[in-house]
Design an enzyme around this catalytic site. Structure first.
Site, PDB file in Angstrom:
ATOM      1  CG  ASP A  76      14.471  68.732 -19.067  1.00  0.00           C
ATOM      2  OD1 ASP A  76      14.241  69.068 -20.197  1.00  0.00           O
ATOM      3  OD2 ASP A  76      13.273  68.458 -18.381  1.00  0.00           O
ATOM      4  CG  ASP A 124      10.546  67.413 -16.057  1.00  0.00           C
ATOM      5  OD1 ASP A 124      10.601  67.293 -17.239  1.00  0.00           O
ATOM      6  OD2 ASP A 124      10.307  68.662 -15.460  1.00  0.00           O
ATOM      7  CG  ASP A 132      11.780  64.134 -20.479  1.00  0.00           C
ATOM      8  OD1 ASP A 132      12.418  64.801 -21.549  1.00  0.00           O
ATOM      9  OD2 ASP A 132      11.591  65.043 -19.698  1.00  0.00           O
TER      10      ASP A 132
END
Length: 915
Positions: free
Chosen positions: A332, A656, A660
């Protein structure tokens, strides 16, 4: 009319059309009977609870593994031989492993519970024309929900009224900045992250207020779709568990075949069937590596402890090893590769440009010009007013708690406050110099904010005249230019506005992935003053002076670039997957070295729209080639991971947000962000980063490789003993002589050496160059051909040496107990010598250093004491059928051990590249 919910693209309809479609009232909301009817039809606004397997089934499932079958067989065999203590130990290992597996499986289910908890809140609704607060579970499609700053959005809403409403959707979409909402209809094909007229369940209102009609509840919400994806995502077996399962099946078949061969040979030679069967059982007991499960668990646990010291918390033990086999890291952007703290990097004023050092919300840093000189604000009026406008025309605050700096309010405004503080204009001082009198707040329609201040620096006004006033503005460049008639030059003089130059500067900054805001001022001394209670948008439609631009971004973490480079050196591909815009993602990717100048090549940067347009046949190849994926949805993140796994990759996925969670669950190793991450992401992950830093992932990969190395070393060390013990029994049956080692003696060897000697390899430090070699091929077996050859070589040395010593002792007058004791001790001493060789599978034992793993010396000492007790204590002689040995016997044992070590060293030198 039928109420339409999930099948309608409500963001593509005008607000009044949604109201009609859902048969509700935009002012009075639903009636009591309507709510009751819809609650019965659509059910509560809660995510469904999936019914999994029962407790008994889940416990029994822990025993469904080939290695467990082998251990159960070993326990039954030892019990049948009357060795109840050893049998209890083996069964104890099985039970402990089952309990650990059961507990870990139960924790994994917490991911779904975390999602359900996100919608357990209360909501302010209008029903029967009255405002009331109800549990969010009671919301139904058509309900009119009121939103204020600090509220968690309780369901998917089509907004019908907006007053400077801003919503933080980062947990759902990955968008790093709160979005300003409006109620205008949008194209149906627009992605979730750009639906400004919608507010989605589980997101957070950060500013303003508004109202919206519930269009989806429970499982029909965007959050519900993610819940479905999390539940459907397969929890993959790790490379270690897959290899151990394959290895255990082969081992089981081999043990049964060897035992059957032993029994058959004995019958063919006319030996007693019962004695032959006992010998075959002894062979099976010898061939079973009873210490392997304990070694695996302890080695992984030590890896967990080492990773914890490097700020990576492991939630599932096998995940430690999976990191060592990782071939692709899907990272990410926000919070992992970046600080997740907006930071002003450049301040541009007409004729000047200044760079800003430091990152995040810590007010440490400086401003400097192209000559690396720190400007004096008194000598740069345009710079001073640009910083003052950013800090005073601002509703945020920056706070410090326990050494951590955070922003209260919009991250963009927080960045402006910090930039001013770095130049010596902290928020407290700005508030004293320019106390606010009135404000026109930011809105998505205006795209700017204007504030009215009293200018204390202008001095006290003359009697009967109003106080000096200053008007400040900040916002989108184009909109601020529309308010301005002039611009402030380097000397502080007002010159004609040059919009072309300003836009060129803004485009240049935006091309670097920076978010650009313009600032303007109407300084004290302007011909007209504004009454604070009459200050509004129409009163500041012009007459402003452009002071400059402030450009910011969420900066890369300091160690991210080096960590990405280290991963690439280790043969691990790093890909960025984010919900943010492509330009921002590309800029960050360039800064951390993900692109290396390849951003212009076709297919290196792909957006969610690009992925959706790809033909299915080309999808996997395109995903493997690309480096950056921007503006992707949760479904696409999951599909990306599946595509990479389909091409044979072991994928580590970081994240996070709620969006996800499905990909984290699907990945070979899910890595959640500990500091800023949601509980849903943490529950779905295998590993949690306590410092949110990509560099920690690289460190964890290094530790994971070390763990896999140590496991391989243990297996390469223990198997020769097991195979050798079995072959000794087979040779004895084939030759027709007494067994050189008894079953109880075999159990002694296996259990004591595994604990005192083999487990010491778990403490072995990582070998040099561990991050310069490519990752292990996921399809490669646990033991390579070279290692299997070495294992067979050592097994042959053990069989030959023990058989020779057994026969030598008998031929020279020793009784059977003494000869067996000699053979038993030879096995243990050769194992101890071989242990030092196994500290590295390729390098010489002398090059490693004798004291680099002191636990090895401790283990050898403990084993030596145990062997002395087994050999010389009468009680041990009685239990295990041993007898005392003379010094000459020990000398022969040492000679065989030294000879075996020299042969292994020669083999290691000759075939170093094949192991």
């Amino acid at each position: 009319m039928t109420v339409s919910v999930s099948v309608t693209a409500h963001h593509g309809l005008a607000a009044h059309e949604v109201v009609l479609l859902l048969e509700t009232d935009p002012h009075h909301g639903l009636t009591g009977p309507q709510v009751a009817e819809r609650l019965g039809r659509f059910g509560p606004n809660a995510l469904p609870v999936s019914r999994g397997a029962g407790v008994v089934t889940r416990i029994l499932r822990q025993f469904h593994h080939p290695l467990i079958y082998v251990l159960l067989a070993a326990g039954g065999i030892t019990a049948g031989l009357g060795e109840y203590v050893d049998s209890a130990v083996i069964f104890g290992v099985v039970v402990v492993n089952a309990l650990v597996g059961f507990i870990q499986e139960s924790k994994a289910e917490a991911a779904l519970e975390g999602l359900r908890s996100m919608v357990r809140t209360h909501a302010k609704v209008v029903r029967d024309g009255h405002e009331r607060t109800v549990p969010s579970e009671d919301l139904v499609p058509g309900d009119l929900v009121l939103l204020e700053a600090g509220d968690k959005v309780p369901a998917d809403l089509r907004l019908t009224r907006v007053v400077q409403l801003r919503v933080d959707e980062s947990a759902l979409t990955g968008e790093s900045v709160p979005l300003s909402k409006d109620e205008a209809a949008l194209p149906e094909a627009i992605p979730v992250a750009d639906r400004l007229n919608m507010a989605y369940s589980g997101t957070l209102v950060t500013g303003g207020s508004g109202a919206g009609v519930v269009v989806a509840t429970g499982a029909e919400t965007e959050l519900g779709e993610i819940h479905r994806l999390v539940g459907a995502a397969e929890t993959l077996a790790t490379p270690l568990t897959e290899k151990l399962a394959r290895f255990s099946k082969i081992l089981t078949v081999g043990i049964l075949a060897l035992a059957a061969a032993t029994f058959g040979v004995g019958l063919l030679r006319g030996q007693d069937a019962v004695e032959t069967f006992t010998a075959a059982i002894a062979l099976a007991v010898g061939a079973i590596p009873e210490g392997l499960p304990a070694a695996v668990t302890i080695t992984l646990a030590i890896g967990v402890a080492r990773m914890a010291r490097r700020r990576a918390v492991i939630r599932r033990l096998p995940a430690v090893e999976t990191l060592g086999s990782t071939t692709v890291i899907c990272s990410d952007k926000t919070g992992t590769l970046t600080e997740n703290q907006m930071t002003v990097r450049t301040v541009w004023t007409p004729g000047e440009r200044f760079e800003v050092s430091g990152s995040g919300y810590v007010p440490d840093g400086t401003l400097h010009d192209s000559q690396d000189r720190t400007p004096a604000l008194d000598s740069h009026p345009a710079l001073r007013w640009t910083l003052l406008a950013g800090a005073a025309c601002n509703d945020a605050a920056v706070t410090e708690h326990d050494g951590r700096w955070d922003v209260v309010g919009d991250p963009t405004e927080g960045a402006l406050l910090v930039a001013a503080a770095k130049a010596g204009l902290p928020a407290g001082r700005v508030a004293r110099v320019l106390p606010r009198l009135a404000a026109v707040p930011f809105s998505s329609e205006r795209q700017y904010m204007v504030t009215l201040h009293r200018d204390e620096a202008a001095g006290a006004p003359a009697a009967g005249t109003p106080a000096a006033q200053v008007v400040l503005a900040k916002g989108a460049v184009e909109r601020i230019l529309g308010l301005c008639d002039g611009q402030m030059d380097a000397a502080g003089d007002i010159t004609p506005l040059d919009p072309t130059a300003v836009l060129r500067a803004a485009d240049d900054l935006a091309g670097q992935g920076l978010r650009v805001l313009a600032t303007a001022v109407r300084p004290a001394g302007a011909p007209d003053e504004f009454p604070p209670d009459g200050f509004g948008e129409d009163t500041v439609s012009g007459g402003m002076v452009l002071t400059g631009l402030q450009a910011m971004l969420d900066p890369p973490r300091a160690a991210a670039g080096a960590a990405v480079a280290a991963c690439r050196t280790a043969g691990i591909a790093v890909k960025m997957i984010t919900g943010d815009h492509a330009a921002t993602a590309t800029a960050i990717a360039r800064r951390v070295g993900l692109l290396d100048g390849r951003e212009d090549r076709e297919g290196v940067v792909l957006t969610g729209a690009d992925l959706a347009a790809l033909p299915a046949a080309e999808f996997s190849e395109a995903v493997d080639r690309a480096q950056v994926f921007a503006r992707v949805s949760p479904e696409q993140k999951l599909r990306l991971v599946e595509a990479l796994q389909g091409r044979g990759h072991v994928v580590a996925m970081t994240g996070d947000g709620v969006n996800d969670a499905p990909a984290l669950r699907q990945a070979g190793i899910g890595v959640a962000i500990g500091g800023s991450g949601t509980e849903v992401a943490k529950d779905a992950a295998d590993m949690v980063l306590t410092d949110d830093d990509f560099a920690t992932i690289e460190a964890a990969v290094e530790e994971g490789r070390g763990v896999f190395d140590n496991l391989t070393k243990f297996i390469a060390w223990t198997l020769p003993t097991n195979i050798g013990e079995g072959l000794v029994i087979l040779v004895a049956i084939a030759v027709g002589t007494a067994l050189p080692i008894l079953p109880t003696q075999i159990l002694w060897i296996n259990m004591t050496t595994a604990v005192a000697l083999g487990l010491m390899l778990a403490f072995e430090p990582k070998e040099p160059g561990i991050m310069t070699r490519p990752p292990r091929d996921p399809g490669q077996p646990l033991l390579t051909r070279g290692l299997m050859v070495r294992i067979l070589l050592v097994s042959t040395l053990l069989v030959g040496g023990s058989w020779w010593l057994f026969q030598w002792e008998l031929a020279n007058g020793a009784d059977l107990a003494e000869a067996r004791t000699a053979a038993l001790n030879l096995f243990v001493v050769v194992e101890a010598f071989y242990l030092f060789s196994c500290r590295s599978l390729t390098r010489s034992a002398w090059r490693i250093g004798l004291f680099s793993n002191r636990w090895i010396l401790v283990g050898v000492t403990v084993q030596a004491v145990g062997q002395a007790a087994l050999t010389y204590l009468p009680a041990m002689n009685t239990i295990f059928g041993t007898a005392p040995l003379g010094p000459d016997v020990w000398l022969r044992i040492l000679l065989v051990a030294v000879a075996a070590s020299l042969v292994v060293a020669a083999d290691k030198r000759l075939r170093r590249g094949s192991v």
